[in-house]
Design an enzyme around this catalytic site. Structure first.
Site, PDB file in Angstrom:
ATOM      1  N   LYS A 282       0.999  -1.519   0.174  1.00  0.00           N
ATOM      2  CA  LYS A 282       0.051   0.241  -0.472  1.00  0.00           C
ATOM      3  C   LYS A 282       0.926   1.143   0.043  1.00  0.00           C
ATOM      4  O   LYS A 282       2.079   1.416   1.069  1.00  0.00           O
ATOM      5  CB  LYS A 282      -0.968   0.690   1.146  1.00  0.00           C
ATOM      6  CG  LYS A 282      -2.379   0.822   1.000  1.00  0.00           C
ATOM      7  CD  LYS A 282      -3.405  -0.094   0.304  1.00  0.00           C
ATOM      8  CE  LYS A 282      -4.525   1.073   0.426  1.00  0.00           C
ATOM      9  NZ  LYS A 282      -5.800   0.480  -0.519  1.00  0.00           N
TER      10      LYS A 282
ATOM     11  N   GLY B 220     -21.298   6.718   1.969  1.00  0.00           N
ATOM     12  CA  GLY B 220     -20.442   7.249   0.296  1.00  0.00           C
ATOM     13  C   GLY B 220     -20.605   6.962  -0.740  1.00  0.00           C
ATOM     14  O   GLY B 220     -21.312   5.646  -0.899  1.00  0.00           O
TER      15      GLY B 220
HETATM   16  P1  NAD Z   1     -13.917   7.451  -2.624  1.00  0.00           P
HETATM   17  O1  NAD Z   1     -12.949   8.088  -2.434  1.00  0.00           O
HETATM   18  O2  NAD Z   1     -14.289   7.506  -4.603  1.00  0.00           O
HETATM   19  O3  NAD Z   1     -15.513   7.724  -2.440  1.00  0.00           O
HETATM   20  C1  NAD Z   1     -15.830   7.890  -1.171  1.00  0.00           C
HETATM   21  C2  NAD Z   1     -16.809   8.713  -0.715  1.00  0.00           C
HETATM   22  O4  NAD Z   1     -17.101   8.585   0.798  1.00  0.00           O
HETATM   23  C3  NAD Z   1     -16.322   9.926  -0.798  1.00  0.00           C
HETATM   24  O5  NAD Z   1     -17.491  10.945  -1.992  1.00  0.00           O
HETATM   25  C4  NAD Z   1     -16.170  10.792   0.429  1.00  0.00           C
HETATM   26  O6  NAD Z   1     -17.024  12.011  -0.021  1.00  0.00           O
HETATM   27  C5  NAD Z   1     -17.468   9.640   0.975  1.00  0.00           C
HETATM   28  N1  NAD Z   1     -17.280   9.751   3.008  1.00  0.00           N
HETATM   29  C6  NAD Z   1     -15.727  10.119   3.342  1.00  0.00           C
HETATM   30  N2  NAD Z   1     -16.147   9.547   4.710  1.00  0.00           N
HETATM   31  C7  NAD Z   1     -17.981   9.870   5.082  1.00  0.00           C
HETATM   32  C8  NAD Z   1     -19.119   9.565   5.883  1.00  0.00           C
HETATM   33  N3  NAD Z   1     -18.352  10.173   6.817  1.00  0.00           N
HETATM   34  N4  NAD Z   1     -19.713   9.105   5.016  1.00  0.00           N
HETATM   35  C9  NAD Z   1     -20.219   9.307   4.534  1.00  0.00           C
HETATM   36  N5  NAD Z   1     -19.496   9.315   3.303  1.00  0.00           N
HETATM   37  C10 NAD Z   1     -18.299   9.955   3.539  1.00  0.00           C
HETATM   38  O7  NAD Z   1     -13.541   5.715  -2.764  1.00  0.00           O
HETATM   39  P2  NAD Z   1     -13.606   4.545  -3.325  1.00  0.00           P
HETATM   40  O8  NAD Z   1     -12.846   4.006  -4.688  1.00  0.00           O
HETATM   41  O9  NAD Z   1     -15.400   4.887  -3.655  1.00  0.00           O
HETATM   42  O10 NAD Z   1     -13.951   3.444  -2.075  1.00  0.00           O
HETATM   43  C11 NAD Z   1     -14.851   3.340  -1.168  1.00  0.00           C
HETATM   44  C12 NAD Z   1     -13.578   2.737   0.038  1.00  0.00           C
HETATM   45  O11 NAD Z   1     -13.765   1.752  -0.312  1.00  0.00           O
HETATM   46  C13 NAD Z   1     -12.718   3.404   0.580  1.00  0.00           C
HETATM   47  O12 NAD Z   1     -12.619   3.216   2.150  1.00  0.00           O
HETATM   48  C14 NAD Z   1     -11.596   2.684  -0.264  1.00  0.00           C
HETATM   49  O13 NAD Z   1     -10.267   2.181   0.494  1.00  0.00           O
HETATM   50  C15 NAD Z   1     -12.604   1.138  -0.298  1.00  0.00           C
HETATM   51  N6  NAD Z   1     -11.954  -0.038  -1.809  1.00  0.00           N
HETATM   52  C16 NAD Z   1     -11.807   0.754  -3.130  1.00  0.00           C
HETATM   53  C17 NAD Z   1     -11.527   0.017  -3.693  1.00  0.00           C
HETATM   54  C18 NAD Z   1     -11.808   0.131  -4.874  1.00  0.00           C
HETATM   55  O14 NAD Z   1     -11.740  -0.033  -6.085  1.00  0.00           O
HETATM   56  N7  NAD Z   1     -12.386   1.958  -5.441  1.00  0.00           N
HETATM   57  C19 NAD Z   1     -11.457  -1.809  -3.927  1.00  0.00           C
HETATM   58  C20 NAD Z   1     -11.211  -1.518  -2.384  1.00  0.00           C
HETATM   59  C21 NAD Z   1     -11.628  -1.062  -0.946  1.00  0.00           C
END
Ligand code: NAD
Length: 346
Positions: free
Chosen positions: A101, A191
């Site tokens: 990471k 989210g």
């Molecule tokens: P992203 O940054 O596109 O979206 C995350 C969203 O969560 C943002 O819109 C943000 O404003 C919102 N947010 C933050 N704090 C919040 C809260 N307290 N309440 C409501 N909304 C809130 O990220 P993503 O790619 O959609 O990923 C989401 C989660 O999944 C992250 O933790 C990421 O590490 C994990 N993840 C993502 C992937 C991937 O393929 N993108 C894969 C595995 C894990």
């Protein structure tokens, strides 16, 4: 083409950690990693950590985050926990890669110079770590970084793959746990980013009643499906499934007192503040599906080209996530314990 270094045959001791600039990372209460590198470039403002947890199965892969941390220590904690999670996740998803990471300390604006500097950092590691995007880093950033290093995955946006895998898993979990279909089930998503928004679309199309919240209004404004309801706080909704797709560490002994769901199934990494919360959730009668079991769709998407899989084969791997989730639920039910404990994921 990504060059793959030879597989490591032994785990190096933590004391052997390398330092590229300034900081030596060789001990920490969560340190069981092969290497942790810190890189700082005054000119571009880059301050970055890359942790390689385990490369026994192949080069370490995992996303890079650009976010604010209270301290160096909290960034280090994040990268150590996330990289370890990536080892488990890649293993469960059966992709031949190790866990790693990256994080970039957000202390100002992201810039092309900073992204170029991150590429320099990746080049120094010579392919021991291959980076994708994560919170705060977009596919556009990755494609810019790709101009300066080969050690990134720029083939797909992993978010939609992650969302699809979670969708299949939720469908299966409802059928296993509630013996019912998804139609008419209440799902609350926290989210509306890359994963949450796509997951909402799939669930809505399949007939679920979908609620979603985000702290960033601009993410909610673009939701046009009238069957998806925007709420202030998905966390506290009475629902069948709560799906955390925002940030980690949201479940603690005290925060779960407000939970009103039957199943937790979402994409956010490291959702539990500490591992014992899995038992607390189990005691409350809530099935918690561990994130590393359910959110591996992204790595399946990212590695599909390097593994020679077409879209159809990748889709079938996404469906396998749901099969593994159901198997895990059955084992946990048999042993009357949480999935986390039954699979010894602690
Ligand atoms: P992203 O940054 O596109 O979206 C995350 C969203 O969560 C943002 O819109 C943000 O404003 C919102 N947010 C933050 N704090 C919040 C809260 N307290 N309440 C409501 N909304 C809130 O990220 P993503 O790619 O959609 O990923 C989401 C989660 O999944 C992250 O933790 C990421 O590490 C994990 N993840 C993502 C992937 C991937 O393929 N993108 C894969 C595995 C894990």
């Amino acid at each position: 083409m990504i060059r793959r270094p030879p597989r490591s045959t032994r785990k190096e001791s933590s004391a052997a950690s390398d330092v590229y600039k300034r900081q030596q990372i060789s001990s920490h209460n969560e340190f069981e990693h092969e290497k942790v590198y810190y890189y700082e470039d005054h000119k571009s403002g880059l301050k970055s950590l890359i942790a390689i947890h385990d490369s026994t199965e192949g080069p370490a892969i995992g996303g890079c985050r650009f976010r604010t941390y209270d301290s160096f220590e909290s960034g280090l904690n994040d990268v150590l926990r996330l990289s370890k999670g990536m080892t488990h996740k890649n293993n469960i998803a059966q992709v031949p890669f190790g866990g790693g990471k990256g994080i970039i300390f957000k202390e100002g604006k992201k810039s092309n110079e900073m992204m170029k500097s991150y590429a320099d950092f990746l080049n120094l590691l010579e392919g021991k770590y291959i980076s994708a995007e994560d919170i705060g880093i977009s596919l556009k950033d990755i494609r810019f970084i790709k101009q300066h290093t080969e050690y990134v995955f720029d083939n797909v946006d992993p978010g939609p793959y992650t969302a699809k895998g979670i969708f299949y898993a939720i469908k299966r979990a409802i059928s296993f746990s509630l013996s019912e279909s998804l139609v008419g089930k209440k799902i609350a998503i926290q989210g509306a980013g890359s994963v949450g928004s796509k997951l909402a679309d799939h669930l809505s199309k399949a007939g679920a009643i979908v609620y979603i919240s985000d702290i960033d209004n601009s993410k909610l404004k673009i939701i046009s499906d009238p069957n998806i309801t925007i709420v202030d706080n998905a966390f506290e909704m009475q629902c069948d499934v709560f799906s955390p797709c925002a940030v980690g560490a949201i479940f603690s002994r005290s925060s779960i007192e407000n939970l009103n769901c039957k199943i937790i199934a979402g994409g956010a990494n490291n959702q539990l503040l500490n591992e014992s919360v899995a038992d607390d959730l189990h005691a409350k009668g809530i099935t918690y599906i561990p994130d590393i079991l359910i959110n591996s769709g992204g790595v399946i998407g990212l590695t599909k080209d390097i593994m020679g899989r077409n879209e159809e084969q990748a889709e079938s791997e996404l469906m396998n996530i749901a099969i593994r989730v159901e198997e895990a639920m059955a084992i946990a039910k048999d042993q009357s314990m949480s999935i986390q404990a039954a699979l010894k994921l602690n």
